[in-house]
Design a protein around this motif. Structure first.
Motif, PDB file in Angstrom:
ATOM      1  N   ALA A  30       0.864  -1.179   0.000  1.00 34.46           N
ATOM      2  CA  ALA A  30       0.000   0.000   0.000  1.00 34.46           C
ATOM      3  C   ALA A  30       0.903   1.231   0.000  1.00 34.46           C
ATOM      4  O   ALA A  30       0.668   2.206   0.704  1.00 34.46           O
ATOM      5  N   CYS A  31       1.953   1.155  -0.831  1.00 31.79           N
ATOM      6  CA  CYS A  31       3.038   2.133  -0.788  1.00 31.79           C
ATOM      7  C   CYS A  31       2.590   3.548  -1.134  1.00 31.79           C
ATOM      8  O   CYS A  31       3.252   4.507  -0.766  1.00 31.79           O
ATOM      9  N   SER A  32       1.489   3.661  -1.874  1.00 33.98           N
ATOM     10  CA  SER A  32       1.075   4.999  -2.282  1.00 33.98           C
ATOM     11  C   SER A  32       0.498   5.783  -1.119  1.00 33.98           C
ATOM     12  O   SER A  32       0.321   6.980  -1.215  1.00 33.98           O
ATOM     13  N   ILE A  33       0.195   5.098  -0.014  1.00 34.15           N
ATOM     14  CA  ILE A  33      -0.318   5.823   1.140  1.00 34.15           C
ATOM     15  C   ILE A  33       0.644   5.678   2.321  1.00 34.15           C
ATOM     16  O   ILE A  33       0.247   5.672   3.467  1.00 34.15           O
TER      17      ILE A  33
ATOM     18  N   GLY B 261      -3.407   4.607   6.519  1.00 32.47           N
ATOM     19  CA  GLY B 261      -2.448   5.182   5.590  1.00 32.47           C
ATOM     20  C   GLY B 261      -2.003   6.565   6.013  1.00 32.47           C
ATOM     21  O   GLY B 261      -2.672   7.225   6.812  1.00 32.47           O
ATOM     22  N   LYS B 262      -0.858   6.996   5.470  1.00 30.19           N
ATOM     23  CA  LYS B 262      -0.283   8.310   5.774  1.00 30.19           C
ATOM     24  C   LYS B 262      -0.308   8.585   7.278  1.00 30.19           C
ATOM     25  O   LYS B 262      -0.773   9.631   7.737  1.00 30.19           O
TER      26      LYS B 262
END
Lengths: 155, 592
Positions: free
Chosen positions: A120-123, A135-136
């Motif tokens: 879930a690298c985009s977050i 996330g984040k």
């Protein structure tokens, strides 16, 4: 315990199972791999218990010790790493007073884990609290989540 | 009042984490109230009309009112009532929340093949895939082509393995086809273990049927009757959707006995990985499916001759297989027209790190790095300076700004010491220490080394020890040469791909950022300000307002000072955690 294990053994025989699938089922049942369970299955199937331990210690998914009621997993993949996942992991450990090799708090409330990547690298950075993906994640948010876990226990 | 309202909520792992479920529930309950017949459809986080992997701005929602599609970004549940009120009932889209220029740019240079149906369709309904010509290709193959013709078409398309190696898929199949055996297997490798990669997860979450269809085509080509999908247990949503997709395919007679009314039988089983990176290697993966420790073995014999249970076995990556239905639907010539001379088609990348538009992208082979980062990626996050992009994860290397115009394909990346890998691209900026990045990957490979062969087991450990001492300020003269030497030895003598590529991040960072290594070793300094042991924290007196915020967060009480007067950090007590630096609102803490 025996009843559950007998079922797993039956499944092994019927579905041409293997050591990994047996261990996965034992862990699903007990949340970790109890020594007695491994020895029982090993006896019944006439497979040396060393085979089971060999496989269990090879893969990171298997646990030989009981795990906490709550699991907080910090993703430490590349994207999370460059966005400061180390700090988050250390924060979890500090909040639950984990030292040395310990990964589960003394009261069994929480286990702190790392995972190589949940994709879930985009977050990033990502923390998984009892299977829920956050996330984040920022320090404050994590503090809040941990506080909730502790308060729920106290209540 | 509109006649038809379709709402598609981005519901991949990213979308769910951003609150996709809540947004969808809110649409459902609110629309029930207004009595509009809306189809609130789940969809994956990659979408042809909607989110298209634009995870940076999740939750993305497509609102289609009487055929007019509007895409909203960064939605949360509280924003839903206004959209229903003003857009669905009132007919005026809420322009404040509609996707803007960056979304257009994000999509402009992408070409979607593998991801073309991802997100456009509900991944949990087989009919949705069938409506988009799903299972048309496999039916055509099984009923009108011979296995040899099938393989020939794949060869003609120029498709190469998307898992990292880039071996021509058709050729691989031909080896297995020619192997003489009654029993053959096809395995889909969905053990996406590279940290920083999520292409396969997204494909399975978004359109599992494309991969299944590709697998059936492959099985027919080589003559396999049994297939396995080896998938990571860390991807629960993907596993669930795959399981459901397999059930549906079985119900429709696409899997099982006599599929598509032919005499051919083929079925697929799921095998859950148990968490070992080395199992991405073919022979280790086979050992793991057999229930053993996932240890690789020497090749040859290659799995195409002797694989699972000693039978000829083909192992293809998820993305490779998911390309196949589109190749057969549109023709191998069409596929071969995309990309560069030796690398055909498109490639899916997971674009992450310090770039604005993080997410899942699909671009034609041969696109330049500049286009990926500045057009699709929307440029560097916070306007910081680009330093490098890391490709290929722990087996790959980094690409510096000198290669911004490099056309990305298998050969060009290998030429400059990186690899295509499975498609992870982590963008790094001036604040990232390259020695630390090398250390990060080494920690990973050292931890994941299975221990079978000495160069990998001990060699990576020694590499890591050297890197550790460099980052801790104990680096010695000659350490760089030692790293280079040892790396070459490990590459030459390890059994499998893990060991053979483990030194790549070290080699590549030394090649392009030798000065950073030298600063660590000779000057005991980390130019990027990352390596904690080499840092000092001090207060810039002119900036310090004496707000005492740093005093409160310092875990070791190393900061003292009177209120409203400049504070002081005791270097002896300081553990370099950086908490003061992070919390200071006046830029009064100097890190260096």
């Amino acid at each position: 315990m025996q009843e559950a294990l007998n079922k797993i053994i039956e499944d092994y025989i019927e579905n041409e199972g293997n050591i990994i699938s047996v261990l996965q089922q034992i862990q699903e049942e007990f949340n970790y791999l109890p020594k007695d369970a491994i020895h029982y299955v090993s006896d019944r199937l006439s497979i040396p218990s060393s085979y089971f331990y060999g496989v269990a210690t090879f893969y990171s998914q298997f646990y030989l010790k009981p795990r906490g009621k709550h699991i907080i997993t910090t993703c430490c993949g590349t994207a999370c790493h460059v966005k400061g996942s180390d700090k988050l992991y250390n924060q979890v450990r500090e909040e639950f007073n984990l030292t040395g090799d310990e990964d589960t708090s003394g009261d069994g409330l929480c286990t702190a884990e790392k995972v190589a990547c949940v994709g879930a690298c985009s977050i990033a950075p990502v923390v998984i609290v009892d299977k829920k993906i956050l996330g984040k994640v920022q320090k404050k948010e994590l503090t809040k989540v941990i506080k909730e876990i502790k308060e729920e226990q106290d209540a | 009042m509109p006649d038809q309202v379709n709402i598609k909520v981005c519901m991949g792992t990213g979308g769910i984490a951003a609150g996709g479920t809540e947004v969808m529930d809110m649409f459902r309950t609110e629309l029930d109230k207004t009595g509009i017949k809306a189809e609130v459809k789940e969809r994956s986080n990659v979408d042809k009309v909607g989110c298209r992997g634009f995870c940076a701005k999740d939750v993305l929602v497509d609102v289609e009112v009487d055929g007019e599609v509007t895409t909203y970004e960064c939605l949360n549940a509280d924003m839903v009532p206004r959209i229903i009120e003003e857009h669905i009932i009132g007919g005026e889209p809420v322009t404040d929340w509609v996707t803007g220029e960056d979304y257009r740019k994000f999509n402009e240079k992408q070409i979607k093949v593998v991801l073309s149906d991802c997100g456009r369709i509900d991944p949990e309904e087989i009919d949705a895939y069938l409506d988009h010509e799903g299972y048309v290709a496999v039916k055509k193959v099984l009923t009108s082509m011979t296995p040899e013709e099938t393989i020939e078409s794949v060869k003609k398309s120029g498709l190469r393995g998307r898992g990292g190696g880039g071996f021509p898929t058709g050729l691989k199949w031909e080896f297995a086809r020619k192997a003489n055996s009654k029993q053959k297997y096809i395995i889909c490798n969905a053990d996406e273990g590279d940290p920083g990669a999520f292409m396969d997860r997204s494909i399975i979450e978004g359109n599992p049927h494309a991969m299944i269809e590709g697998m059936i085509i492959g099985a027919y080509g080589i003559g396999a009757t049994k297939g396995y999908v080896y998938i990571r247990a860390e991807y629960p949503l993907a596993v669930e959707r795959l399981r459901r997709a397999l059930e549906h395919a079985r119900e429709r007679g696409f899997l099982g006995e006599k599929i598509f009314g032919t005499e051919i039988s083929f079925d697929i089983k799921i095998k859950l990985g148990a968490g070992a990176f080395v199992c991405g290697e073919e022979t280790a993966l086979i050992a793991s499916i057999e229930g053993e420790r996932g240890l690789p073995r020497n090749k040859p014999p290659f799995p195409a001759q002797s694989g699972l249970h000693g039978k000829p076995t083909i192992i293809n990556n998820v993305e490779t297989l998911a390309n196949l239905p589109y190749i057969f639907k549109n023709g191998p010539e069409w596929f071969a027209s995309l990309g560069t001379e030796k690398s055909k088609g498109t490639k899916v990348f997971a674009l992450t790190g310090k770039v604005n538009n993080t997410g899942l992208i699909e671009v034609p082979m041969g696109i330049t790095l500049k286009e990926i980062i500045y057009d699709v990626g929307g440029g560097m996050e916070g306007g910081k300076e680009y330093k490098a992009v890391q490709t290929g994860g722990p087996s790959g290397g980094c690409i510096t700004k000198d290669y911004m115009d490099l056309k990305v394909d298998y050969e060009s990346l290998a030429d400059i010491g990186s690899i295509m890998g499975s498609g992870g691209m982590v963008v790094l900026n001036e604040e990232d220490c390259m020695v630390n990045i090398a250390k990060f990957f080494l920690e990973f490979t050292q931890d994941e080394s299975c221990g079978k062969c000495t160069p990998c087991r001990i060699g990576t450990k020694r590499l890591l020890e050297i890197i550790n001492r460099i980052t801790e300020g104990r680096g010695r003269k000659g350490d760089i040469e030692l790293l280079l030497d040892l790396s070459e030895d490990i590459k030459d003598s390890s059994i499998c791909g893990l060991g053979q590529t483990a030194p790549n991040p070290v080699l590549s960072t030394i090649k392009y950022f030798r000065d950073e290594y030298e600063a660590h070793i000779n000057e005991k300094r980390c130019p990027a300000g990352v390596c904690a042991n080499l840092l000092t924290f001090s207060v810039i007196e002119d900036n310090c307002k004496g707000c005492t915020l740093c005093v409160k967060v310092c875990p070791v009480s190393a900061i003292t000072g009177e209120k409203k007067k400049p504070h002081l950090i005791d270097d002896e007590l300081c553990i370099k955690c950086g908490a003061c630096f992070d919390v200071c609102k006046f830029n009064a803490i100097l890190k260096g």
